[in-house]
Design an enzyme around this catalytic site. Structure first.
Site, PDB file in Angstrom:
ATOM      1  N   CYS A   1       1.256   1.097  12.201  1.00 37.73           N
ATOM      2  CA  CYS A   1       2.550   0.472  11.917  1.00 37.73           C
ATOM      3  C   CYS A   1       3.272   1.409  10.940  1.00 37.73           C
ATOM      4  O   CYS A   1       2.665   2.362  10.442  1.00 37.73           O
ATOM      5  CB  CYS A   1       2.324  -0.876  11.250  1.00 37.73           C
ATOM      6  SG  CYS A   1       1.394  -0.693   9.724  1.00 37.73           S
TER       7      CYS A   1
ATOM      8  N   GLU B   1      -5.337  -6.512  -0.096  1.00 38.54           N
ATOM      9  CA  GLU B   1      -3.918  -6.941  -0.148  1.00 38.54           C
ATOM     10  C   GLU B   1      -3.821  -8.300  -0.854  1.00 38.54           C
ATOM     11  O   GLU B   1      -2.954  -8.507  -1.704  1.00 38.54           O
ATOM     12  CB  GLU B   1      -3.336  -7.044   1.272  1.00 38.54           C
ATOM     13  CG  GLU B   1      -1.881  -7.527   1.239  1.00 38.54           C
ATOM     14  CD  GLU B   1      -1.352  -7.938   2.604  1.00 38.54           C
ATOM     15  OE1 GLU B   1      -1.609  -7.222   3.599  1.00 38.54           O
ATOM     16  OE2 GLU B   1      -0.656  -8.970   2.680  1.00 38.54           O
TER      17      GLU B   1
HETATM   18  S1  SF4 Z   1       2.647  -5.100   6.022  1.00 45.46           S
HETATM   19 FE1  SF4 Z   1       0.809  -4.026   6.643  1.00 45.46          FE
HETATM   20  S2  SF4 Z   1       0.795  -4.239   8.880  1.00 45.46           S
HETATM   21 FE2  SF4 Z   1       2.882  -4.719   8.202  1.00 45.46          FE
HETATM   22  S3  SF4 Z   1       4.052  -2.819   8.316  1.00 45.46           S
HETATM   23 FE3  SF4 Z   1       3.231  -2.985   6.246  1.00 45.46          FE
HETATM   24  S4  SF4 Z   1       1.296  -1.912   6.250  1.00 45.46           S
HETATM   25 FE4  SF4 Z   1       1.846  -2.326   8.377  1.00 45.46          FE
END
Ligand code: SF4
Length: 282
Positions: A13, A127
């Site tokens: 991503c 996270e």
């Molecule tokens: S929140 Fe996580 S999955 Fe979504 S764009 Fe950011 S890094 Fe990628």
């Protein structure tokens, strides 16, 4: 030749791409470079960076001992405490926390002034640990509907619910329904990131249409495991592999049409290798 459908959303991503690109760019500077935790949940990429001299700091103690060089803060983000530690110790850092994660830090920082915070996610994921670290009075982390049913606010304050960016969207909706039914004063913010939602929706669609599904991702990657769960529900013949070798080891003999998707931390070259193998060699 087998019919193969590869998800357009498979792989990095933008948040992960930005972090990985920054780590490789900084590795070329010849300076002492560290990442706070592995830059992504992918052993191949972390190994390549290690070969270029980038060291992984495994925790606060190792971070505290850094006296020179630059520390990269990965896309998962870190707690307020870690940010303060970096400032206090005057450690040079580059922050590539994904903006979707940063948004959650800002929401809980603000809301926890007068709300009780609930985070829907995996309590052991970095996270989520980072998000908890921006709540002024801690937070309750729940990961399933049973915990949502059992949840009781610990005060008279209204409740604010946020989610880990990579949480399963369908499960989040089920949890939200429970909270909306049982809590009178509840403020729900859907903080699942857009990339994750699209990724999961496409995986769901492909898994429903094919006979065999292959999910490529590291077993430590939360979003890869979520993709596997989603695909397995719709296609019982679903494989979860980390590399092409892994696929061969699992003696995967796909039948009929084959779908492929990959977690947000899976590099393109691995996706291509798997895709070429199932297309040409099976
Ligand atoms: S929140 Fe996580 S999955 Fe979504 S764009 Fe950011 S890094 Fe990628």
């Amino acid at each position: 030749m087998a019919e193969v459908i590869t998800a357009k959303t498979a792989g990095f991503c933008f948040g992960v791409k930005k972090a990985v690109d920054k780590a490789f760019e900084m590795a070329e500077t010849g300076k002492e470079i560290y990442t706070y935790g592995p830059v992504i949940h992918n052993d191949e990429v972390v190994g390549e960076l290690k070969a270029k001299g980038v060291k992984v700091l495994e925790g606060e103690e190792e971070l505290s001992s850094v006296t020179s060089g630059t520390v990269i803060l990965r896309s998962h983000g870190v707690s307020r405490h870690i940010m303060e530690l970096l400032e206090e110790k005057n450690i040079d850092y580059v922050d590539v926390t994904c903006p979707f994660v940063k948004r959650i830090h800002n929401i809980v920082d603000e809301k926890s002034r007068d709300h009780e915070i609930v985070i829907v996610g995996n309590p052991n994921h970095p996270e989520v640990e980072g998000i908890v670290g921006w709540c002024r009075n801690g937070a309750t982390v729940i990961s399933g509907t049973e915990e949502a049913e059992a949840f009781e606010p610990s005060s008279d304050l209204p409740v604010c619910v946020v989610s880990q960016t990579t949480f399963n969207f369908k499960k989040f909706k089920e949890i939200v329904e429970i909270f909306s039914r049982k809590l009178y004063n509840c403020n729900i913010v859907n903080t699942i990131c857009n990339a994750t939602e699209k990724h999961q929706a496409e995986a769901r669609e492909i898994a429903e249409a094919v006979d065999t599904m292959i999910v490529i991702g590291d077993s430590k990657s939360s979003n890869s495991r979520k993709l596997y769960e989603i695909c397995k529900e719709r296609c019982s013949n679903t494989y979860f592999v980390q590399t092409l070798e892994d696929l061969k080891l699992q003696k995967c003999r796909p039948v009929g049409s084959i779908g492929i998707t990959a977690g947000a931390s899976t590099p393109n070259n691995i996706i291509e290798e798997v895709q070429n193998y199932v297309r040409n060699d099976i």
